[in-house]
Design a protein around this motif. Structure first.
Motif, PDB file in Angstrom:
ATOM      1  N   GLY A 157     -20.568  -5.655   3.107  1.00 35.32           N
ATOM      2  CA  GLY A 157     -20.896  -6.374   1.887  1.00 35.32           C
ATOM      3  C   GLY A 157     -20.285  -5.750   0.648  1.00 35.32           C
ATOM      4  N   THR A 158     -20.221  -4.418   0.605  1.00 40.21           N
ATOM      5  CA  THR A 158     -19.670  -3.733  -0.569  1.00 40.21           C
ATOM      6  C   THR A 158     -18.206  -4.084  -0.777  1.00 40.21           C
ATOM      7  OG1 THR A 158     -21.201  -1.874  -0.326  1.00 40.21           O
ATOM      8  CG2 THR A 158     -19.216  -1.489  -1.623  1.00 40.21           C
ATOM      9  N   PHE A 159     -17.419  -3.993   0.292  1.00 36.56           N
ATOM     10  CA  PHE A 159     -15.991  -4.296   0.180  1.00 36.56           C
ATOM     11  C   PHE A 159     -15.780  -5.763  -0.126  1.00 36.56           C
ATOM     12  CE2 PHE A 159     -11.959  -5.638   2.148  1.00 36.56           C
ATOM     13  CZ  PHE A 159     -11.073  -4.888   1.390  1.00 36.56           C
ATOM     14  N   ARG A 160     -16.525  -6.638   0.526  1.00 38.01           N
ATOM     15  CA  ARG A 160     -16.375  -8.075   0.294  1.00 38.01           C
ATOM     16  C   ARG A 160     -16.711  -8.432  -1.146  1.00 38.01           C
ATOM     17  NH1 ARG A 160     -12.989 -10.608   3.591  1.00 38.01           N
ATOM     18  NH2 ARG A 160     -13.285  -9.907   5.743  1.00 38.01           N
ATOM     19  N   SER A 161     -17.721  -7.778  -1.700  1.00 41.65           N
ATOM     20  CA  SER A 161     -18.086  -8.041  -3.096  1.00 41.65           C
ATOM     21  C   SER A 161     -16.970  -7.618  -4.044  1.00 41.65           C
ATOM     22  CB  SER A 161     -19.381  -7.307  -3.461  1.00 41.65           C
ATOM     23  OG  SER A 161     -20.479  -7.853  -2.762  1.00 41.65           O
ATOM     24  N   ARG A 162     -16.369  -6.456  -3.767  1.00 47.07           N
ATOM     25  CA  ARG A 162     -15.279  -5.975  -4.621  1.00 47.07           C
ATOM     26  C   ARG A 162     -14.052  -6.866  -4.496  1.00 47.07           C
ATOM     27  NH1 ARG A 162     -14.885   0.587  -5.003  1.00 47.07           N
ATOM     28  NH2 ARG A 162     -17.054   0.982  -5.591  1.00 47.07           N
ATOM     29  N   LEU A 163     -13.780  -7.312  -3.282  1.00 44.87           N
ATOM     30  CA  LEU A 163     -12.640  -8.181  -3.042  1.00 44.87           C
ATOM     31  C   LEU A 163     -12.824  -9.507  -3.785  1.00 44.87           C
ATOM     32  CD1 LEU A 163     -10.063  -7.877  -1.280  1.00 44.87           C
ATOM     33  CD2 LEU A 163     -11.229  -9.259   0.448  1.00 44.87           C
ATOM     34  N   SER A 164     -14.016 -10.072  -3.691  1.00 49.47           N
ATOM     35  CA  SER A 164     -14.313 -11.325  -4.376  1.00 49.47           C
ATOM     36  C   SER A 164     -14.222 -11.157  -5.890  1.00 49.47           C
ATOM     37  CB  SER A 164     -15.714 -11.813  -3.991  1.00 49.47           C
ATOM     38  OG  SER A 164     -16.067 -12.969  -4.717  1.00 49.47           O
ATOM     39  N   ALA A 165     -14.730 -10.029  -6.404  1.00 47.69           N
ATOM     40  CA  ALA A 165     -14.684  -9.782  -7.846  1.00 47.69           C
ATOM     41  C   ALA A 165     -13.244  -9.631  -8.325  1.00 47.69           C
ATOM     42  CB  ALA A 165     -15.484  -8.531  -8.188  1.00 47.69           C
ATOM     43  N   ALA A 166     -12.429  -8.874  -7.587  1.00 54.11           N
ATOM     44  CA  ALA A 166     -11.031  -8.682  -7.976  1.00 54.11           C
ATOM     45  C   ALA A 166     -10.283 -10.009  -7.990  1.00 54.11           C
ATOM     46  CB  ALA A 166     -10.348  -7.706  -7.023  1.00 54.11           C
ATOM     47  N   ARG A 167     -10.641 -10.889  -7.055  1.00 49.49           N
ATOM     48  CA  ARG A 167     -10.019 -12.215  -7.018  1.00 49.49           C
ATOM     49  C   ARG A 167     -10.478 -13.055  -8.212  1.00 49.49           C
ATOM     50  NH1 ARG A 167     -12.066 -13.687  -2.592  1.00 49.49           N
ATOM     51  NH2 ARG A 167     -10.503 -12.790  -1.218  1.00 49.49           N
ATOM     52  N   MET A 168     -11.766 -12.973  -8.545  1.00 46.00           N
ATOM     53  CA  MET A 168     -12.304 -13.757  -9.656  1.00 46.00           C
ATOM     54  C   MET A 168     -11.750 -13.279 -10.999  1.00 46.00           C
ATOM     55  SD  MET A 168     -16.323 -14.673 -10.422  1.00 46.00           S
ATOM     56  CE  MET A 168     -16.543 -14.995  -8.673  1.00 46.00           C
ATOM     57  N   PHE A 169     -11.551 -11.975 -11.144  1.00 41.64           N
ATOM     58  CA  PHE A 169     -10.973 -11.441 -12.373  1.00 41.64           C
ATOM     59  C   PHE A 169      -9.467 -11.712 -12.463  1.00 41.64           C
ATOM     60  CE2 PHE A 169     -14.742  -8.508 -12.364  1.00 41.64           C
ATOM     61  CZ  PHE A 169     -15.243  -8.889 -13.602  1.00 41.64           C
ATOM     62  N   GLY A 170      -8.889 -12.186 -11.375  1.00 40.41           N
ATOM     63  CA  GLY A 170      -7.463 -12.519 -11.384  1.00 40.41           C
ATOM     64  C   GLY A 170      -6.546 -11.371 -11.043  1.00 40.41           C
ATOM     65  N   PHE A 171      -7.098 -10.297 -10.454  1.00 41.14           N
ATOM     66  CA  PHE A 171      -6.288  -9.116 -10.138  1.00 41.14           C
ATOM     67  C   PHE A 171      -5.539  -9.245  -8.815  1.00 41.14           C
ATOM     68  CE2 PHE A 171      -9.544  -6.384 -12.648  1.00 41.14           C
ATOM     69  CZ  PHE A 171      -8.988  -6.827 -13.833  1.00 41.14           C
ATOM     70  N   ILE A 172      -6.050 -10.047  -7.901  1.00 42.40           N
ATOM     71  CA  ILE A 172      -5.434 -10.164  -6.577  1.00 42.40           C
ATOM     72  C   ILE A 172      -5.393 -11.611  -6.131  1.00 42.40           C
ATOM     73  CG2 ILE A 172      -6.193  -7.857  -5.837  1.00 42.40           C
ATOM     74  CD1 ILE A 172      -8.338  -9.352  -4.116  1.00 42.40           C
ATOM     75  N   GLU A 173      -4.546 -11.862  -5.159  1.00 39.69           N
ATOM     76  CA  GLU A 173      -4.515 -13.121  -4.428  1.00 39.69           C
ATOM     77  C   GLU A 173      -4.602 -12.779  -2.950  1.00 39.69           C
ATOM     78  OE1 GLU A 173      -1.594 -15.674  -7.424  1.00 39.69           O
ATOM     79  OE2 GLU A 173      -0.777 -14.714  -5.613  1.00 39.69           O
ATOM     80  N   SER A 174      -5.214 -13.639  -2.165  1.00 37.48           N
ATOM     81  CA  SER A 174      -5.335 -13.350  -0.738  1.00 37.48           C
ATOM     82  C   SER A 174      -5.038 -14.592   0.077  1.00 37.48           C
ATOM     83  CB  SER A 174      -6.735 -12.821  -0.401  1.00 37.48           C
ATOM     84  OG  SER A 174      -7.729 -13.742  -0.803  1.00 37.48           O
ATOM     85  N   ASP A 175      -4.372 -14.364   1.182  1.00 39.48           N
ATOM     86  CA  ASP A 175      -4.070 -15.424   2.129  1.00 39.48           C
ATOM     87  C   ASP A 175      -5.081 -15.309   3.271  1.00 39.48           C
ATOM     88  OD1 ASP A 175      -3.092 -17.082   4.116  1.00 39.48           O
ATOM     89  OD2 ASP A 175      -0.990 -16.614   3.713  1.00 39.48           O
ATOM     90  N   ARG A 176      -6.025 -16.239   3.297  1.00 40.67           N
ATOM     91  CA  ARG A 176      -7.081 -16.158   4.316  1.00 40.67           C
ATOM     92  C   ARG A 176      -6.521 -16.287   5.724  1.00 40.67           C
ATOM     93  NH1 ARG A 176     -11.939 -16.233   1.832  1.00 40.67           N
ATOM     94  NH2 ARG A 176     -12.045 -17.053  -0.293  1.00 40.67           N
ATOM     95  N   GLY A 177      -5.412 -17.002   5.854  1.00 37.62           N
ATOM     96  CA  GLY A 177      -4.840 -17.176   7.185  1.00 37.62           C
ATOM     97  C   GLY A 177      -4.264 -15.892   7.744  1.00 37.62           C
ATOM     98  N   SER A 178      -3.474 -15.198   6.920  1.00 41.29           N
ATOM     99  CA  SER A 178      -2.831 -13.964   7.389  1.00 41.29           C
ATOM    100  C   SER A 178      -3.644 -12.712   7.091  1.00 41.29           C
ATOM    101  CB  SER A 178      -1.450 -13.827   6.736  1.00 41.29           C
ATOM    102  OG  SER A 178      -1.577 -13.687   5.320  1.00 41.29           O
ATOM    103  N   GLY A 179      -4.612 -12.834   6.180  1.00 44.29           N
ATOM    104  CA  GLY A 179      -5.406 -11.669   5.807  1.00 44.29           C
ATOM    105  C   GLY A 179      -4.674 -10.708   4.899  1.00 44.29           C
ATOM    106  N   VAL A 180      -3.582 -11.160   4.284  1.00 43.24           N
ATOM    107  CA  VAL A 180      -2.786 -10.307   3.405  1.00 43.24           C
ATOM    108  C   VAL A 180      -3.268 -10.458   1.962  1.00 43.24           C
ATOM    109  CG1 VAL A 180      -0.485  -9.863   2.458  1.00 43.24           C
ATOM    110  CG2 VAL A 180      -0.764 -10.374   4.891  1.00 43.24           C
ATOM    111  N   ILE A 181      -3.457  -9.325   1.297  1.00 47.64           N
ATOM    112  CA  ILE A 181      -3.901  -9.296  -0.100  1.00 47.64           C
ATOM    113  C   ILE A 181      -2.721  -8.842  -0.958  1.00 47.64           C
ATOM    114  CG2 ILE A 181      -5.536  -8.270  -1.724  1.00 47.64           C
ATOM    115  CD1 ILE A 181      -7.321  -7.718   0.760  1.00 47.64           C
ATOM    116  N   THR A 182      -2.484  -9.553  -2.044  1.00 47.68           N
ATOM    117  CA  THR A 182      -1.340  -9.263  -2.909  1.00 47.68           C
ATOM    118  C   THR A 182      -1.797  -9.087  -4.346  1.00 47.68           C
ATOM    119  OG1 THR A 182       0.039 -10.645  -1.471  1.00 47.68           O
ATOM    120  CG2 THR A 182       0.948 -10.047  -3.621  1.00 47.68           C
ATOM    121  N   ILE A 183      -1.257  -8.095  -5.011  1.00 47.86           N
ATOM    122  CA  ILE A 183      -1.584  -7.865  -6.419  1.00 47.86           C
ATOM    123  C   ILE A 183      -0.948  -8.967  -7.275  1.00 47.86           C
ATOM    124  CG2 ILE A 183       0.426  -6.466  -7.060  1.00 47.86           C
ATOM    125  CD1 ILE A 183      -3.191  -5.551  -7.924  1.00 47.86           C
TER     126      ILE A 183
END
Length: 281
Positions: free
Chosen positions: A69-95
């Motif tokens: 839950g901790t990592f998922r919360s941080r990942l979701s927050a970083a996405r909401m703040f616009g810091f990252i993009e993620s491809d759910r299909g490949s699981g790749v996270i990009t700045i």
């Protein structure tokens, strides 16, 4: 006598239940972790992966579980703040460009302001409180509920909002009022703190993910530093040798009098010659 149930009562009960369930959902988006923790994730992604990583990789670098839950919360927050993009299909996270800006010392302040205003709840709270001192916690929690945050989540929403507002400097240090901070525009010639892309170049060890303009002697010292993951095993004797070299260069460049002492237990250090640039012990 049989008990009968009016079908309209059943429909009414079902509709009421659906309405209660709908009201329990968040009607306005907000992160579960503050902007500082989202920024930390972005910095790890840049420092360790050059800006790209698989989800499991990034979680491992942050010493967290990819499904936790901790990592998922941080990942979701970083996405909401616009810091990252993620491809759910490949699981790749990009700045993103905003993510690179927030780990750049020259652009960080502006990036934080933009990121704060990207969050729907925070933007709504800004419109509601702009120019005023923020009310007490209980009143803030009433505000977030009015804006669509469920009762059970009002405390978390309020805490994340206040912490993020403080980090992004929306709380004026002089007056205490909630206002958008003034951000100095970054000139291209001043942007010496840009983030380096990890292009696979072997010379990029990851120990210096930020380029700055230093004197060549100082830059040479920095280039000799081990990668961050090797710091824990860096022998103390080698550390002392690096510090002695630094002392010699700093004294040479500063042209000041005095001595810089670097000592290592159990090691006999050379005595500098009178007036030499490497005046250390």
């Amino acid at each position: 006598m049989e008990n009968t149930v009016n079908p309209t009562d059943v429909d009414g009960a079902q509709n009421a239940g659906a309405a209660m369930k709908h009201r329990s959902r968040t009607q306005i988006e907000f992160p579960y972790t503050d902007i500082g923790q989202a920024e930390e994730l972005a910095r790890t992604l840049v420092d360790r992966g050059g800006g790209t990583a698989e989800t499991a990789q990034l979680a491992g670098w942050m010493d967290q579980s990819a499904n936790g839950g901790t990592f998922r919360s941080r990942l979701s927050a970083a996405r909401m703040f616009g810091f990252i993009e993620s491809d759910r299909g490949s699981g790749v996270i990009t700045i993103t460009s905003s993510g690179r800006d927030v780990v750049d010392a020259n652009r960080r302040a502006a990036a934080r302001v933009d990121a704060f205003m990207k969050v729907p709840l925070f933007a709504a709270m800004y419109e509601k409180n702009n120019g005023y001192n923020l009310p007490p916690p209980a009143a803030l929690e009433r505000q977030v509920v009015e804006l669509g945050v469920p009762e059970k989540q009002k405390e978390r929403a309020r805490q994340v909002f206040q912490k993020s507002a403080s980090i992004a400097q929306f709380i004026d240090p002089t007056t205490g009022r909630f206002v958008k901070p003034a951000v100095r525009p970054v000139k291209e010639e001043d942007n010496t703190d840009t983030v380096r892309h990890n292009s696979g170049d072997e010379s990029n060890t990851g120990s210096d993910s930020v380029d700055r303009q230093y004197h060549p002697f100082v830059q040479g010292l920095l280039d000799e530093l081990p990668a961050s993951e090797e710091f824990m095993s860096w022998p103390v004797e080698d550390q002392a040798e690096w510090l002695r070299a630094a002392a010699s260069i700093f004294k040479l460049l500063s042209k000041t009098k005095g001595r810089i002492v670097v000592s290592c237990p159990g090691e006999q250090t050379p005595t500098p010659k009178e007036g030499s640039a490497s005046d250390y012990e």
